[in-house]
Design a protein around this motif. Sequence first.
Motif, PDB file in Angstrom:
ATOM      1  N   LEU A  40       0.821  -1.212   0.000  1.00  0.00           N
ATOM      2  CA  LEU A  40       0.000   0.000   0.000  1.00  0.00           C
ATOM      3  C   LEU A  40       0.859   1.268   0.000  1.00  0.00           C
ATOM      4  O   LEU A  40       0.546   2.226  -0.708  1.00  0.00           O
ATOM      5  CB  LEU A  40      -0.952   0.009   1.201  1.00  0.00           C
TER       6      LEU A  40
ATOM      7  N   THR B  90      -4.869   8.035   2.653  1.00  0.00           N
ATOM      8  CA  THR B  90      -5.407   6.993   1.789  1.00  0.00           C
ATOM      9  C   THR B  90      -4.847   5.617   2.153  1.00  0.00           C
ATOM     10  O   THR B  90      -5.589   4.631   2.213  1.00  0.00           O
ATOM     11  CB  THR B  90      -5.119   7.315   0.311  1.00  0.00           C
TER      12      THR B  90
ATOM     13  N   LYS C 164      -6.417   4.576   5.518  1.00  0.00           N
ATOM     14  CA  LYS C 164      -7.827   4.211   5.339  1.00  0.00           C
ATOM     15  C   LYS C 164      -7.951   2.849   4.664  1.00  0.00           C
ATOM     16  O   LYS C 164      -8.738   2.002   5.093  1.00  0.00           O
ATOM     17  CB  LYS C 164      -8.535   5.277   4.500  1.00  0.00           C
ATOM     18  N   THR C 165      -7.173   2.624   3.622  1.00  0.00           N
ATOM     19  CA  THR C 165      -7.236   1.344   2.921  1.00  0.00           C
ATOM     20  C   THR C 165      -6.737   0.212   3.803  1.00  0.00           C
ATOM     21  O   THR C 165      -7.332  -0.874   3.833  1.00  0.00           O
ATOM     22  CB  THR C 165      -6.417   1.404   1.613  1.00  0.00           C
TER      23      THR C 165
ATOM     24  N   ASN D 159      -9.519  -0.261   6.598  1.00  0.00           N
ATOM     25  CA  ASN D 159     -10.863  -0.628   6.171  1.00  0.00           C
ATOM     26  C   ASN D 159     -10.918  -1.601   5.005  1.00  0.00           C
ATOM     27  O   ASN D 159     -11.999  -2.051   4.656  1.00  0.00           O
ATOM     28  CB  ASN D 159     -11.652   0.631   5.772  1.00  0.00           C
ATOM     29  N   GLY D 160      -9.810  -1.849   4.379  1.00  0.00           N
ATOM     30  CA  GLY D 160      -9.849  -2.659   3.164  1.00  0.00           C
ATOM     31  C   GLY D 160     -10.493  -1.838   2.062  1.00  0.00           C
ATOM     32  O   GLY D 160     -10.410  -0.611   2.045  1.00  0.00           O
ATOM     33  N   ILE D 161     -11.157  -2.512   1.171  1.00  0.00           N
ATOM     34  CA  ILE D 161     -11.787  -1.775   0.063  1.00  0.00           C
ATOM     35  C   ILE D 161     -13.305  -1.880   0.102  1.00  0.00           C
ATOM     36  O   ILE D 161     -13.979  -1.441  -0.835  1.00  0.00           O
ATOM     37  CB  ILE D 161     -11.248  -2.287  -1.293  1.00  0.00           C
TER      38      ILE D 161
END
Length: 182
Positions: free
Chosen positions: A149, A170, A173-174, A177-179
Amino acid sequence: MSTRDRTRSAILSAAATLLGRDYQAKLAEIADAAGVGRTTLHRYFPDRATLIKAAVVDSIAAIESSVADAAIDQGPALDAMRRLVAAMVAVGDRLVFLFGDPRVLAEYGPDGGTPPDDPVIALIERGQAEGVFDPGLTPQWIQRVLWALVYTGHTEGELSGVPRHGIVDTVVKTLHNGITRS
């Protein structure tokens, strides 16, 4: 820092940046990016292999220093992970250089693999013990996803002009939370 140290540092930084973008970058391009002449570059690094080896060692040291400065062994694991992401994004050029082309570490990297006391693995294990990171995933998997990431965030930031703090947000968050849509 002496002039000699600044010059050496500029050459190594330019090498990591340019070789991370294009492993075939010419020494003249690296010298130009470092703001030195090709003769000066050769005074410090007589050939391409010597320069790449020194850039690998310097990049590993820069990443280790960045991780140490992030104090990821302190505070709640989620806060420490955010500091780690910010630290990794700050040395994104170095990560892209080391991991973007498998030849770099295969040909010039240190022997021995991952150190047994990897602070990132320790952070992930602490986060799993705190119940904030999924214990069903191995720490090594989470670490690889983190590196991927950060690598992707850095590369996307270079392409689209996203500022560093935007990349950090970003990536975090990714990672958290994953996608899936929450």
